[in-house]
Design a protein around this motif. Structure first.
Motif, PDB file in Angstrom:
ATOM      1  N   LEU A 375       0.740  -1.145   0.047  1.00  0.00           N
ATOM      2  CA  LEU A 375      -0.051  -0.062  -0.044  1.00  0.00           C
ATOM      3  C   LEU A 375       0.919   1.273   0.106  1.00  0.00           C
ATOM      4  N   ALA A 376       2.031   1.144   0.796  1.00  0.00           N
ATOM      5  CA  ALA A 376       2.692   2.331   0.892  1.00  0.00           C
ATOM      6  C   ALA A 376       3.578   2.607  -0.323  1.00  0.00           C
ATOM      7  N   LEU A 377       3.925   1.482  -1.242  1.00  0.00           N
ATOM      8  CA  LEU A 377       4.566   1.703  -2.531  1.00  0.00           C
ATOM      9  C   LEU A 377       3.593   2.185  -3.522  1.00  0.00           C
ATOM     10  N   VAL A 378       2.252   1.765  -3.622  1.00  0.00           N
ATOM     11  CA  VAL A 378       1.340   2.102  -4.434  1.00  0.00           C
ATOM     12  C   VAL A 378       0.816   3.505  -4.180  1.00  0.00           C
ATOM     13  N   ALA A 379       0.736   3.934  -3.013  1.00  0.00           N
ATOM     14  CA  ALA A 379       0.336   5.393  -2.719  1.00  0.00           C
ATOM     15  C   ALA A 379       1.186   6.492  -2.463  1.00  0.00           C
ATOM     16  N   LEU A 380       2.636   6.072  -2.565  1.00  0.00           N
ATOM     17  CA  LEU A 380       3.694   7.045  -2.376  1.00  0.00           C
ATOM     18  C   LEU A 380       3.790   7.855  -3.385  1.00  0.00           C
ATOM     19  N   PHE A 381       3.935   7.517  -4.619  1.00  0.00           N
ATOM     20  CA  PHE A 381       4.187   8.335  -5.925  1.00  0.00           C
ATOM     21  C   PHE A 381       3.090   9.228  -6.155  1.00  0.00           C
ATOM     22  N   PRO A 382       1.925   8.903  -6.286  1.00  0.00           N
ATOM     23  CA  PRO A 382       0.879   9.863  -6.441  1.00  0.00           C
ATOM     24  C   PRO A 382       0.627  10.891  -5.360  1.00  0.00           C
ATOM     25  N   ILE A 383       0.939  10.676  -4.184  1.00  0.00           N
ATOM     26  CA  ILE A 383       0.987  11.558  -3.060  1.00  0.00           C
ATOM     27  C   ILE A 383       2.145  12.472  -3.266  1.00  0.00           C
ATOM     28  N   ILE A 384       3.312  12.018  -3.698  1.00  0.00           N
ATOM     29  CA  ILE A 384       4.423  12.736  -3.711  1.00  0.00           C
ATOM     30  C   ILE A 384       4.162  13.926  -5.113  1.00  0.00           C
ATOM     31  N   PHE A 385       3.711  13.400  -5.988  1.00  0.00           N
ATOM     32  CA  PHE A 385       3.233  14.097  -7.318  1.00  0.00           C
ATOM     33  C   PHE A 385       2.355  15.070  -7.057  1.00  0.00           C
TER      34      PHE A 385
END
Length: 768
Positions: A375-385
């Motif tokens: 879940l962390a890996l899936v969510a991290l990129f869109p959140i950072i973007f």
């Protein structure tokens, strides 16, 4: 007779022949029989000459042109990966093998990762003409000489009464140096350590520099969305400059006239419709190919591209929707408390990532941790973007130009001046960043340099006038000058996720060898070390590449999601090295963003001008594979990898690849190595048979870091205090004195135990 070494060859037999000539001279130096080596060398040389005469184009000699046999009666020693634990254990093992009189018979030393630390240290020390692995004739000249002489009365062991140290009970300086420098990274010295801050500064600057290319795409993407979202920005966001450089025609109120929701809603509808159309076209193409039986390469390729475009469009829709509706809510559609909560999602994702990397003994808890990591890996990129996009928006990044652009325009003639007057800030920033990216060598901004320097300071040493000196600059071509030790093969992994070769693409990797005479792989061919990389490849560099465990590309173990973040956060020890094949030689100017993208979207191929090399363990962690390829009659293998559950995965991996690639079957009875309820084994090594196809059988001694429960009391005491010994995690690279000595002593004890059985096989080979 000395064979000419061509700069490049696709023939492994030529590589093997050059190595055999070294082995012959080394055996002569140590007064060991050379007849079998000479006979096999002559056979291979004659067959190569016949192939050369019959070949119109000598550069196209078949790869498997000459059959390699084990008639040369070669002996190989393999030291596995396992970080500093493996290096320390194998230090003791080398001491035990030397004192037992076995090491002098080893023709090859094949190392991987941590085993390469101590193996490279030995090769570095052997650049001294006084050093030797032949302790039977040069007593006390072994660089890692057994550090005490209390057991020298045993007649089967080498007598070390002739010592170069002033005190016969004093530890040899080389070993004392390694003991004192065991924490090679120097990060254990605390927050005020210069090495600690050097690492922190390198890491932070590397994260910024490696993300220049993604930053360019993010800025241009965000700016494109901004223009779509704000049509008036085409006329008003780019300030109009009059002849004297004053800004005219811009007011903030112009933007209030734009309906944010309407334009964004139209964009999302358009992208979704386009995704539906491409998906529908893919289904239609598939249906037509099935009903018309047109499964051609063009049709299947079209289906694949339509599928990729559909997925990309859906991802873009998801990212932009997430960004606009959750982070750029200008009209209060979202409750402020919810918006505040969403601002903490980045922190939550990071915490999920940290917890997800933990290990638990309970299977249910471990499953929960794995879900958290995913879940962390899936969510991290869109959140950072989205957070990045929001910062740009709040700073009015899209609505301004650099203050110095008008001033800069006055110094440029004609067209350039006009262009700069109309150049928006995002475009200007993207151009500048792209120019900077062309000058950034991604090898130099990774942690490879820090890692290599730390290893080099510890293991790249030499003895000069009784003192330990640095030998950091020693190159591969400068090794083995005195023929006083085994020929060193340093194993790395060539990552080939984008290869069109179906064998390589399925495995996603090939093994890559660094050595004195040749560097290369079967998929690329071999280049003579004196010419490869302009002859400047250093032993320390090869050693560090062989131990580059933290790499986005890890052969068949590559995790695309994890690799994505390892690149973004510059967690990389892998290195891009020149292709040994001159056909694909790099041009004078290396376009580094291209290789960043190849790493970002795994497109590594054997035809690339530069190759992605990482830890040898990503292909085969034991270092036995190249010894099998060379048909060694006797192989001594040390498996010091962390394996607390005794799954023996590395051995299983080797057996599969040896059977598939080389037609070699390895027969081992692992029963003595199965631990009992107390974690003790019957024996710390097993003896097996190597079934070479159409050849004599070979012998494999497989040594495992394990304990019988009958070891010296200090080792038993250390295990009682540290139950995971001798399989402590490889992540622990900061050894204390007790830990270092316990692993070293265990290697020495096992080395002493295995020597009598190895000596029996040595006698069968050399004294038939």
């Amino acid at each position: 007779m000395t064979t000419k070494l061509p700069d490049y060859t696709r023939s492994f037999a030529e590589v093997y022949l050059a190595e055999m000539e070294y082995v012959k001279t080394k055996r002569e130096t140590m007064n060991i029989a050379t007849e079998t080596v000479e006979k096999e060398s002559d056979r291979i040389r004659q067959e190569l000459e016949k192939l050369s005469e019959n070949s119109e184009n000598q550069s196209e000699v078949p790869r498997f042109d000459v059959r390699i046999s084990n008639d040369a009666e070669l002996v190989g020693l393999a030291l596995s990966g396992g970080g500093v634990r493996s290096a320390t254990f194998n230090l003791g093992l080398l001491q035990g093998l030397d004192k037992g009189g076995i090491l002098r018979y080893c023709d090859y030393l094949s190392t991987v990762s941590g085993g390469g630390y101590i193996g490279s240290c030995l090769s570095s020390l052997l650049t001294n003409s006084e050093a030797s692995t032949d302790s039977s004739s040069k007593k006390g000249h072994f660089p890692f000489r057994f550090h005490r002489d209390s057991e020298s009365d045993e007649h089967q062991e080498v007598n070390y009464q002739l010592l170069s140290e002033p005190d016969s009970y004093e530890e040899r300086r080389e070993v004392s140096y390694l003991r004192a420098a065991k924490n090679y990274l120097g990060l254990d010295r605390g927050i005020f350590s210069l090495d600690t801050w050097r690492f922190i500064s390198m890491f932070l600057s590397g994260v910024i520099l490696i993300n220049i290319v993604p930053l360019i795409f993010a800025i241009l993407t965000a700016y494109g969305l901004f223009l779509i979202e704000n049509p008036l920005a085409v006329f008003y966001a780019i300030p109009q400059l009059n002849e004297i450089g004053e800004v005219v025609g811009y007011t903030q109120g112009n933007f209030d006239k734009v309906s944010t929701f309407f334009n964004f809603h139209s964009l999302i509808n358009f992208l979704l419709e386009l995704a539906m159309y491409t998906f529908g076209m893919m289904i239609i193409a598939r249906g037509l190919s099935v009903f018309s039986n047109l499964n051609t390469k063009v049709v299947t390729g079209l289906q694949a591209w339509l599928g990729v475009i559909t997925v990309i469009l859906v991802i873009i829709v998801g990212l932009t929707t997430f960004t606009f509706y959750l982070f750029l809510d200008e009209y209060g559609k979202i409750d402020k408390q919810l918006l505040t909560l969403l601002n903490y999602t980045l922190l939550a994702a990071i915490l999920f990532f940290i917890f997800g990397r933990l290990k638990a003994t309970n299977q249910f808890v471990q499953s929960i941790l794995k879900v958290m990591l995913f879940l962390a890996l899936v969510a991290l990129f869109p959140i950072i973007f989205a957070q990045f996009f929001r910062i740009l928006w709040k700073l009015s990044f899209f609505e301004t130009v650099y203050d110095f652009v008008p001033m800069l325009a006055t110094f440029l003639p004609g067209t350039f001046e006009s262009v700069l007057k109309w150049l928006p800030m995002p475009i200007f920033a993207a151009v500048i960043l792209f120019i900077i990216s062309l000058m950034i060598n991604i090898n130099s901004i990774s942690q490879h340099a820090f890692y290599r320097d730390g290893l080099s300071k510890t293991y790249m040493i030499k003895r000069k006038k009784g003192k330990i000196k640095s030998n950091e600059g020693i190159t591969l071509k400068e090794l083995h000058t005195h023929h006083n030790g085994p020929y060193h093969l340093i194993n790395a992994t060539l990552n080939l996720q984008g290869s069109t070769n179906r064998h390589l693409s399925g495995r996603m990797a090939d093994y890559f060898i660094f050595s004195k005479f040749y560097c290369g792989a079967e998929s690329t061919g071999y280049h003579h070390t004196e010419s490869y990389n302009k002859g400047q490849t250093e032993l320390a560099t090869a050693m560090a590449i062989s131990g580059a465990a933290a790499s986005p590309s890890m052969g068949t173990d590559t995790n695309s999601l994890m690799a994505f973040y390892m690149i973004l956060f510059n967690i990389r020890l892998n290195v891009w090295m020149p292709n040994p094949n001159p056909k694909y030689a790099a041009k004078k100017l290396t376009i580094w963003p291209r290789y960043f993208l190849k790493e970002f979207f795994p497109l590594n191929k054997e035809e690339n001008a530069k190759l992605n090399l990482s830890d040898g363990a990503h292909h085969e962690n034991l270092g036995i594979y190249p010894l099998l390829k060379r048909r060694c009659r006797l192989i001594i293998a040390s498996d010091a990898a962390s394996d607390p559950d005794y799954k023996i995965n590395d051995l299983a991996n080797l057996k599969r690849k040896a059977r598939i690639d080389l037609g070699i079957n390895i027969e081992l009875d692992m029963t003595p190595l199965r631990p009992d309820q107390d974690g003790n084994v019957a024996k710390c090594y097993v003896k097996g048979i190597i079934h070479y196809p159409n050849d004599k059988n070979g012998v494999l001694f497989y040594i495992k870091t394990s304990m019988t429960g009958k070891e010296p009391e200090d080792l038993l005491s250390y295990r009682r205090k540290n139950p995971s010994f001798p399989d402590e995690t490889t992540a622990n690279q900061f050894f204390n004195e007790a830990q270092f000595e316990s692993y070293r002593k265990l290697g020495e004890v096992i080395g002493k135990a295995v020597c009598p059985d190895i000596e029996e096989e040595i006698q069968n080979i050399f004294l038939p």
